[in-house]
Motif scaffolding. Structure first.
Motif, mmCIF file in Angstrom:
data_model
loop_
_atom_site.group_PDB
_atom_site.id
_atom_site.type_symbol
_atom_site.label_atom_id
_atom_site.label_comp_id
_atom_site.label_asym_id
_atom_site.label_seq_id
_atom_site.Cartn_x
_atom_site.Cartn_y
_atom_site.Cartn_z
ATOM 1 N N ASP A 1 22.480 -9.170 -36.058
ATOM 2 C CA ASP A 1 23.170 -10.462 -36.020
ATOM 3 C C ASP A 1 23.679 -10.765 -34.606
ATOM 4 O O ASP A 1 23.505 -11.877 -34.089
ATOM 5 C CB ASP A 1 24.354 -10.464 -36.993
ATOM 6 N N ALA A 2 24.306 -9.771 -33.974
ATOM 7 C CA ALA A 2 24.868 -9.984 -32.633
ATOM 8 C C ALA A 2 23.769 -10.245 -31.610
ATOM 9 O O ALA A 2 23.922 -11.111 -30.727
ATOM 10 C CB ALA A 2 25.690 -8.757 -32.221
ATOM 11 N N LEU A 3 22.674 -9.526 -31.714
ATOM 12 C CA LEU A 3 21.568 -9.739 -30.781
ATOM 13 C C LEU A 3 21.004 -11.147 -30.926
ATOM 14 O O LEU A 3 20.708 -11.829 -29.926
ATOM 15 C CB LEU A 3 20.472 -8.694 -31.014
ATOM 16 N N ARG A 4 20.860 -11.592 -32.170
ATOM 17 C CA ARG A 4 20.325 -12.937 -32.403
ATOM 18 C C ARG A 4 21.265 -13.990 -31.819
ATOM 19 O O ARG A 4 20.824 -14.965 -31.207
ATOM 20 C CB ARG A 4 20.121 -13.146 -33.904
ATOM 21 N N GLU A 5 22.577 -13.784 -32.005
ATOM 22 C CA GLU A 5 23.554 -14.738 -31.471
ATOM 23 C C GLU A 5 23.543 -14.774 -29.945
ATOM 24 O O GLU A 5 23.880 -15.803 -29.335
ATOM 25 C CB GLU A 5 24.950 -14.369 -31.990
ATOM 26 N N ARG A 6 23.157 -13.664 -29.337
ATOM 27 C CA ARG A 6 23.057 -13.606 -27.869
ATOM 28 C C ARG A 6 21.706 -14.089 -27.364
ATOM 29 O O ARG A 6 21.412 -14.018 -26.172
ATOM 30 C CB ARG A 6 23.300 -12.175 -27.391
ATOM 31 N N GLU B 1 29.254 -3.696 -40.677
ATOM 32 C CA GLU B 1 28.558 -4.727 -39.903
ATOM 33 C C GLU B 1 29.415 -5.189 -38.727
ATOM 34 O O GLU B 1 28.889 -5.459 -37.638
ATOM 35 C CB GLU B 1 28.228 -5.915 -40.805
ATOM 36 N N ALA B 2 30.730 -5.285 -38.959
ATOM 37 C CA ALA B 2 31.621 -5.735 -37.884
ATOM 38 C C ALA B 2 31.522 -4.799 -36.677
ATOM 39 O O ALA B 2 31.478 -5.252 -35.529
ATOM 40 C CB ALA B 2 33.060 -5.798 -38.397
#
Length: 346
Positions: free
Chosen positions: A271-276, A238-239
């Motif tokens: 996760d990264a897309l949601r945070e962006r 995931e990282a």
């Protein structure tokens, strides 16, 4: 109606104590030899005769002597399943599929975990040989080809599952990564996505290379190229998915879909897309690979992914092994199709 105390048992009633093969034969109206052949699936006889024997077995609660059967047939009715997958992520579904196929023939499976250690593998192999197993299924945790087993009795057939043998004379059952990549890319294209990035695992892993190569081929067939113009090789984690998503957005901010080499990477990407502030799948669709419930269902949103059909790989491997035990092996690599599981991420 019951018999009075001290009176003889009614005709054809099960005898007291454990039923014998002779009791089965008498109840079915056949010889002991015919009853034995019916139970072992041997010999030629009329279907109704075999059925009478099986009905008598059920009526009497007869349980065949496994040791006697082994001596008679020369088989132990056991199969070894050797795996390099210590955590069971890939071997457990393969084992379940193998057991489904072998259980129908009342064959037991002995599971041996080699943990990827050649010395431990030889130890388990000696143990299985001493137990006179009828055959061995070797299940890998990766799709990379592996050397064939060494030091095994040539009379014991071997089938390789998921990780094929490097010897073309062996029998191997593998997943169709070409077809899996095609399912993912075609699904995204059908949804109108044209700027598709690919994020996957280490380049030295066969699965990562194959899925990337086939994704590129399928996009080229639609006159498209990967967003950012390259494959993002990294880790099965995931990282890495989070880091790779950031890199994709920096290089190709107009990306509208990400096809990932496994579900762990895909969850990190989501996760990264949601945070962006990117909506999945409104802005960018995400597709994974493996259909690992732990990851796919915990992803936000739940993950569209390619299922490798590991249980079917185990079932087919077991059927190929039975074929090799009873008749002739069918050498070569046998491919099991993948399937696409569509959820909310695309």
């Amino acid at each position: 109606m019951t018999s009075a105390p001290g009176s003889p048992p009614a005709p054809n009633s099960p005898p007291a104590g454990r039923a014998r093969l002779a009791d089965v034969a008498a109840l079915a109206g056949v010889s002991v030899g015919t009853a034995s052949k019916a139970l072992n699936g041997a010999g030629r006889m009329r279907p109704e005769t075999r059925q009478r024997v099986m009905d008598a077995v059920q009526a009497l609660g007869f349980r065949p002597n496994q040791h006697a059967q082994s001596l008679h047939s020369g088989r132990s009715w056991t199969v070894g399943l050797m795996t390099t997958d210590g955590i069971g992520r890939f071997s457990t579904p393969v084992l379940l599929g193998a057991e489904d196929a072998l259980g129908a023939g009342k064959i037991s499976v002995l599971l041996c975990d080699t943990r990827g250690d050649a010395i431990r593998e030889q130890h388990h192999l000696r143990t299985l040989t001493d137990r006179r197993v009828d055959g061995v299924i070797v299940a890998g945790r990766r799709t990379d080809p592996r050397p064939p087993l060494t030091g095994i009795d040539p009379a014991i057939p071997v089938v390789y599952a998921l990780a094929p043998s490097t010897d073309p004379a062996d029998t191997s059952v593998v997943t169709d990564d070409r077809g899996g990549a095609r399912l993912a890319v075609e699904h995204l294209l059908a949804a109108g996505r044209t700027r598709i990035a690919h994020v996957t695992g280490p380049e030295h892993h066969q699965a990562a290379r194959d899925r990337a190569r086939h994704a590129v081929e399928h996009l080229a067939g639609a006159d498209l190229r990967l967003a950012a113009g390259r494959v993002y090789f990294g880790e099965w984690s995931e990282a890495w998915g989070r880091r790779a998503a950031e890199a994709v957005l920096r290089t190709a901010p107009d990306t509208d879909a990400v096809f990932c080499g496994n579900d762990q990477i895909a969850r990190g990407v989501a996760d990264a897309l949601r945070e962006r502030g990117k909506d999945v799948p409104g802005d960018i669709a995400v597709v994974g690979y493996d259909n690992w419930d732990t990851m796919a269902l915990a992803c936000r949103p739940p993950l569209t992914t390619v299922d490798m059909n590991l249980t079917e790989i185990g079932r087919i491997a077991a059927l190929r092994l039975l074929q090799a035990i009873d008749a002739e092996p069918e050498p070569g690599v046998h491919t099991v199709p993948c399937r696409l599981v569509v959820r909310e991420s695309s």
